[in-house]
Motif scaffolding. Structure first.
Motif, PDB file in Angstrom:
ATOM      1  N   PHE A 121      24.865  -8.680 -10.760  1.00  0.00           N
ATOM      2  CA  PHE A 121      24.715  -7.923 -12.001  1.00  0.00           C
ATOM      3  C   PHE A 121      24.984  -6.436 -11.812  1.00  0.00           C
ATOM      4  CE2 PHE A 121      22.480  -6.349 -15.783  1.00  0.00           C
ATOM      5  CZ  PHE A 121      22.958  -7.262 -16.725  1.00  0.00           C
ATOM      6  N   LEU A 122      25.039  -5.979 -10.572  1.00  0.00           N
ATOM      7  CA  LEU A 122      25.366  -4.579 -10.315  1.00  0.00           C
ATOM      8  C   LEU A 122      26.784  -4.248 -10.767  1.00  0.00           C
ATOM      9  CD1 LEU A 122      23.825  -4.198  -6.746  1.00  0.00           C
ATOM     10  CD2 LEU A 122      22.873  -3.377  -8.911  1.00  0.00           C
ATOM     11  N   GLY A 123      27.655  -5.271 -10.889  1.00  0.00           N
ATOM     12  CA  GLY A 123      29.022  -5.039 -11.341  1.00  0.00           C
ATOM     13  C   GLY A 123      29.085  -4.461 -12.746  1.00  0.00           C
ATOM     14  N   PRO A 124      28.620  -5.199 -13.765  1.00  0.00           N
ATOM     15  CA  PRO A 124      28.636  -4.646 -15.125  1.00  0.00           C
ATOM     16  C   PRO A 124      27.731  -3.435 -15.278  1.00  0.00           C
ATOM     17  CG  PRO A 124      27.480  -6.751 -15.060  1.00  0.00           C
ATOM     18  CD  PRO A 124      28.171  -6.600 -13.739  1.00  0.00           C
ATOM     19  N   LEU A 125      26.623  -3.376 -14.534  1.00  0.00           N
ATOM     20  CA  LEU A 125      25.752  -2.198 -14.607  1.00  0.00           C
ATOM     21  C   LEU A 125      26.491  -0.966 -14.109  1.00  0.00           C
ATOM     22  CD1 LEU A 125      23.051  -0.831 -15.073  1.00  0.00           C
ATOM     23  CD2 LEU A 125      22.307  -1.630 -12.828  1.00  0.00           C
ATOM     24  N   GLY A 126      27.244  -1.115 -13.030  1.00  0.00           N
ATOM     25  CA  GLY A 126      28.022   0.001 -12.507  1.00  0.00           C
ATOM     26  C   GLY A 126      29.071   0.483 -13.492  1.00  0.00           C
ATOM     27  N   ILE A 127      29.732  -0.458 -14.173  1.00  0.00           N
ATOM     28  CA  ILE A 127      30.719  -0.083 -15.199  1.00  0.00           C
ATOM     29  C   ILE A 127      30.047   0.693 -16.320  1.00  0.00           C
ATOM     30  CG2 ILE A 127      32.229  -0.991 -17.001  1.00  0.00           C
ATOM     31  CD1 ILE A 127      33.493  -1.188 -14.311  1.00  0.00           C
ATOM     32  N   ALA A 128      28.885   0.219 -16.770  1.00  0.00           N
ATOM     33  CA  ALA A 128      28.177   0.882 -17.870  1.00  0.00           C
ATOM     34  C   ALA A 128      27.745   2.293 -17.482  1.00  0.00           C
ATOM     35  CB  ALA A 128      26.962   0.050 -18.281  1.00  0.00           C
ATOM     36  N   TRP A 173      33.135  -8.977 -10.817  1.00  0.00           N
ATOM     37  CA  TRP A 173      32.713  -8.951 -12.218  1.00  0.00           C
ATOM     38  C   TRP A 173      33.120  -7.629 -12.864  1.00  0.00           C
ATOM     39  CZ3 TRP A 173      27.050 -10.348 -14.103  1.00  0.00           C
ATOM     40  CH2 TRP A 173      27.092 -10.598 -15.474  1.00  0.00           C
ATOM     41  N   ALA A 174      32.960  -6.518 -12.130  1.00  0.00           N
ATOM     42  CA  ALA A 174      33.397  -5.230 -12.656  1.00  0.00           C
ATOM     43  C   ALA A 174      34.907  -5.233 -12.903  1.00  0.00           C
ATOM     44  CB  ALA A 174      33.015  -4.121 -11.679  1.00  0.00           C
ATOM     45  N   SER A 175      35.666  -5.779 -11.953  1.00  0.00           N
ATOM     46  CA  SER A 175      37.121  -5.877 -12.131  1.00  0.00           C
ATOM     47  C   SER A 175      37.466  -6.796 -13.295  1.00  0.00           C
ATOM     48  CB  SER A 175      37.766  -6.399 -10.847  1.00  0.00           C
ATOM     49  OG  SER A 175      37.474  -5.563  -9.751  1.00  0.00           O
ATOM     50  N   TYR A 176      36.698  -7.863 -13.447  1.00  0.00           N
ATOM     51  CA  TYR A 176      36.922  -8.810 -14.539  1.00  0.00           C
ATOM     52  C   TYR A 176      36.773  -8.121 -15.890  1.00  0.00           C
ATOM     53  CZ  TYR A 176      36.241 -13.114 -17.279  1.00  0.00           C
ATOM     54  OH  TYR A 176      36.348 -14.119 -18.205  1.00  0.00           O
ATOM     55  N   ILE A 177      35.759  -7.255 -16.010  1.00  0.00           N
ATOM     56  CA  ILE A 177      35.545  -6.531 -17.267  1.00  0.00           C
ATOM     57  C   ILE A 177      36.722  -5.609 -17.559  1.00  0.00           C
ATOM     58  CG2 ILE A 177      34.098  -4.786 -18.377  1.00  0.00           C
ATOM     59  CD1 ILE A 177      31.712  -5.977 -16.829  1.00  0.00           C
ATOM     60  N   LEU A 178      37.152  -4.862 -16.552  1.00  0.00           N
ATOM     61  CA  LEU A 178      38.258  -3.919 -16.754  1.00  0.00           C
ATOM     62  C   LEU A 178      39.564  -4.644 -17.059  1.00  0.00           C
ATOM     63  CD1 LEU A 178      37.446  -1.395 -13.872  1.00  0.00           C
ATOM     64  CD2 LEU A 178      36.924  -1.173 -16.308  1.00  0.00           C
ATOM     65  N   LEU A 179      39.822  -5.745 -16.354  1.00  0.00           N
ATOM     66  CA  LEU A 179      41.047  -6.505 -16.599  1.00  0.00           C
ATOM     67  C   LEU A 179      41.018  -7.166 -17.966  1.00  0.00           C
ATOM     68  CD1 LEU A 179      41.632  -8.122 -13.095  1.00  0.00           C
ATOM     69  CD2 LEU A 179      43.188  -6.563 -14.281  1.00  0.00           C
ATOM     70  N   ASN A 180      39.842  -7.624 -18.384  1.00  0.00           N
ATOM     71  CA  ASN A 180      39.729  -8.234 -19.709  1.00  0.00           C
ATOM     72  C   ASN A 180      40.084  -7.238 -20.807  1.00  0.00           C
ATOM     73  OD1 ASN A 180      39.213 -10.940 -20.385  1.00  0.00           O
ATOM     74  ND2 ASN A 180      37.219 -10.873 -19.408  1.00  0.00           N
ATOM     75  N   ARG A 181      39.690  -5.988 -20.593  1.00  0.00           N
ATOM     76  CA  ARG A 181      40.038  -4.955 -21.577  1.00  0.00           C
ATOM     77  C   ARG A 181      41.555  -4.784 -21.646  1.00  0.00           C
ATOM     78  NH1 ARG A 181      35.648  -0.239 -19.905  1.00  0.00           N
ATOM     79  NH2 ARG A 181      33.760  -1.369 -20.553  1.00  0.00           N
ATOM     80  N   THR A 182      42.188  -4.767 -20.497  1.00  0.00           N
ATOM     81  CA  THR A 182      43.647  -4.617 -20.465  1.00  0.00           C
ATOM     82  C   THR A 182      44.326  -5.815 -21.122  1.00  0.00           C
ATOM     83  OG1 THR A 182      43.508  -3.337 -18.420  1.00  0.00           O
ATOM     84  CG2 THR A 182      45.636  -4.307 -18.965  1.00  0.00           C
ATOM     85  N   VAL A 183      43.877  -7.015 -20.753  1.00  0.00           N
ATOM     86  CA  VAL A 183      44.458  -8.222 -21.329  1.00  0.00           C
ATOM     87  C   VAL A 183      44.242  -8.258 -22.840  1.00  0.00           C
ATOM     88  CG1 VAL A 183      44.251 -10.738 -21.414  1.00  0.00           C
ATOM     89  CG2 VAL A 183      44.287  -9.572 -19.215  1.00  0.00           C
ATOM     90  N   GLY A 184      43.065  -7.824 -23.284  1.00  0.00           N
ATOM     91  CA  GLY A 184      42.763  -7.838 -24.710  1.00  0.00           C
ATOM     92  C   GLY A 184      43.647  -6.913 -25.526  1.00  0.00           C
ATOM     93  N   THR A 185      44.158  -5.844 -24.909  1.00  0.00           N
ATOM     94  CA  THR A 185      45.046  -4.933 -25.630  1.00  0.00           C
ATOM     95  C   THR A 185      46.489  -5.417 -25.650  1.00  0.00           C
ATOM     96  OG1 THR A 185      45.465  -3.612 -23.636  1.00  0.00           O
ATOM     97  CG2 THR A 185      43.593  -2.968 -25.013  1.00  0.00           C
ATOM     98  N   ARG A 186      46.815  -6.390 -24.794  1.00  0.00           N
ATOM     99  CA  ARG A 186      48.205  -6.837 -24.696  1.00  0.00           C
ATOM    100  C   ARG A 186      48.438  -8.237 -25.245  1.00  0.00           C
ATOM    101  NH1 ARG A 186      49.942  -4.394 -18.711  1.00  0.00           N
ATOM    102  NH2 ARG A 186      49.076  -2.310 -19.086  1.00  0.00           N
ATOM    103  N   LEU A 187      47.365  -8.978 -25.467  1.00  0.00           N
ATOM    104  CA  LEU A 187      47.495 -10.336 -25.999  1.00  0.00           C
ATOM    105  C   LEU A 187      46.464 -10.541 -27.096  1.00  0.00           C
ATOM    106  CD1 LEU A 187      47.973 -12.282 -22.652  1.00  0.00           C
ATOM    107  CD2 LEU A 187      49.636 -12.184 -24.510  1.00  0.00           C
ATOM    108  N   PRO A 188      46.824 -11.210 -28.174  1.00  0.00           N
ATOM    109  CA  PRO A 188      45.886 -11.389 -29.287  1.00  0.00           C
ATOM    110  C   PRO A 188      44.819 -12.437 -28.984  1.00  0.00           C
ATOM    111  CG  PRO A 188      47.951 -12.538 -29.742  1.00  0.00           C
ATOM    112  CD  PRO A 188      48.158 -11.786 -28.466  1.00  0.00           C
ATOM    113  N   GLY A 189      43.644 -12.234 -29.604  1.00  0.00           N
ATOM    114  CA  GLY A 189      42.583 -13.221 -29.510  1.00  0.00           C
ATOM    115  C   GLY A 189      42.169 -13.500 -28.074  1.00  0.00           C
ATOM    116  N   ALA A 190      41.946 -14.779 -27.797  1.00  0.00           N
ATOM    117  CA  ALA A 190      41.513 -15.200 -26.456  1.00  0.00           C
ATOM    118  C   ALA A 190      42.656 -15.799 -25.655  1.00  0.00           C
ATOM    119  CB  ALA A 190      40.374 -16.210 -26.581  1.00  0.00           C
ATOM    120  N   GLN A 191      43.907 -15.498 -26.057  1.00  0.00           N
ATOM    121  CA  GLN A 191      45.048 -16.088 -25.345  1.00  0.00           C
ATOM    122  C   GLN A 191      45.081 -15.680 -23.877  1.00  0.00           C
ATOM    123  OE1 GLN A 191      48.984 -16.265 -27.088  1.00  0.00           O
ATOM    124  NE2 GLN A 191      48.180 -15.854 -29.131  1.00  0.00           N
TER     125      GLN A 191
END
Length: 299
Positions: A121-128, A173-191
């Protein structure tokens, strides 16, 4: 607080109470958050029951298969239309997703569910904490660090390899959050998430086949692994979609902070894992740091 004079003070209209429909949506969102957390941690505990037969690699492989089987039909990504600019973060997300789950389950096998999830859980906490510049957040970071020191304090039975795996899961998990943000800006929805789940399932296909060939699982072990995939991937994903439409993002993040506690309880009830006073103190420090950071509005 000063009391307002009831004679000379102007009448201030009271805020309208929330409509029954809004209150109902909020209540549904809270129930979904609770269900998501309980399902996720119970799934991890149930998956650990199959470790003696399948090992962490086999359980994680099944979990990746279940995640792909759920996300791909729901999102229906148009893979042929993806450009390289869209593909490369998806591929990285798939690698991080698989590494995160494998390192977490390997840590659970060595140090127990409660401690592993708390360190992860330190991953998302560190991002926040890294995205704001407040004295309060600095205090929260110190409190979380103190909790980690307590959890990782030197002792004869300490498994530093397991703790290292949990910290690797935190970084993933921290990388997953950051990559999800990037993916979310380049692909619609949950694709993007669905495509990453599919690629991750393909990456784990050889490992899954190898486990089945060398250690064929019985119905019990296979059932536990599938249940882990459903409870830790499918149910939380659908519940989080429902939640984010009904509660504010900060409320969602605040409620997420109880996951280490839920993990410790699931480990106790499902796996019979015991935790001492120092372990609970460390978990409380990490949970409190996240809860305070999320609860206080950002200026």
């Amino acid at each position: 607080m000063r009391r307002m004079d009831t004679v000379s003070a102007p009448r201030v209209p009271r805020a309208a109470p929330p409509s029954p429909s809004a209150a109902g949506r909020r209540l549904t969102g809270v129930a979904a958050m609770l269900g998501s957390g309980l399902s996720n941690q119970t799934g991890a505990a149930v998956g650990a029951l199959a470790f003696p037969v399948l090992g962490p690699v086999g359980v994680v492989a099944v979990r990746q298969y279940v995640a792909a089987a759920v996300l791909l039909p729901l999102a229906r990504p148009r893979l042929r239309s993806f450009t390289w600019r869209q593909w490369w973060p998806v591929l990285l997300l798939a690698v991080v997703f698989g590494t995160m789950n494998l390192s977490l389950y390997s840590a659970v096998d060595r140090i127990g569910l409660g401690l592993a999830v708390t360190l992860e859980f330190l991953g998302p906490l560190g991002i926040a904490l890294a995205t704001v510049r407040r004295r309060l957040d600095a205090c929260c970071a110190v409190l979380a660090a103190a909790g980690v020191v307590v959890l990782m304090r030197p002792q004869p039975s300490a498994d530093y390899a397991g703790m290292g795996l949990a910290l690797l899961a935190a970084a993933c998990w921290a990388s997953y959050i950051l990559l999800n943000r990037t993916v979310g800006t380049r692909l619609p929805g949950a694709q993007g998430a669905a495509a990453a789940a599919g690629v991750s399932a393909l990456l784990f296909l050889p490992a899954g086949l190898l486990v089945v060939v060398h250690r064929p699982p019985g119905a019990w072990a296979a059932g536990c692994a599938v249940a882990a995939g459903v409870l830790s991937s499918a149910v939380p994903y659908l519940a989080d979609l429902l939640t984010l439409r009904r509660v504010p993002a900060n409320t969602f993040g605040l409620f997420m902070s109880v996951n280490p506690v839920l993990a410790a309880l699931a480990g106790r009830l499902v796996l019979g894992e015991g935790m001492g006073v120092w372990e609970w103190a460390g978990i409380a420090a990490v949970v409190t740091a996240n809860a305070v950071s999320m609860a206080v509005p950002r200026g």
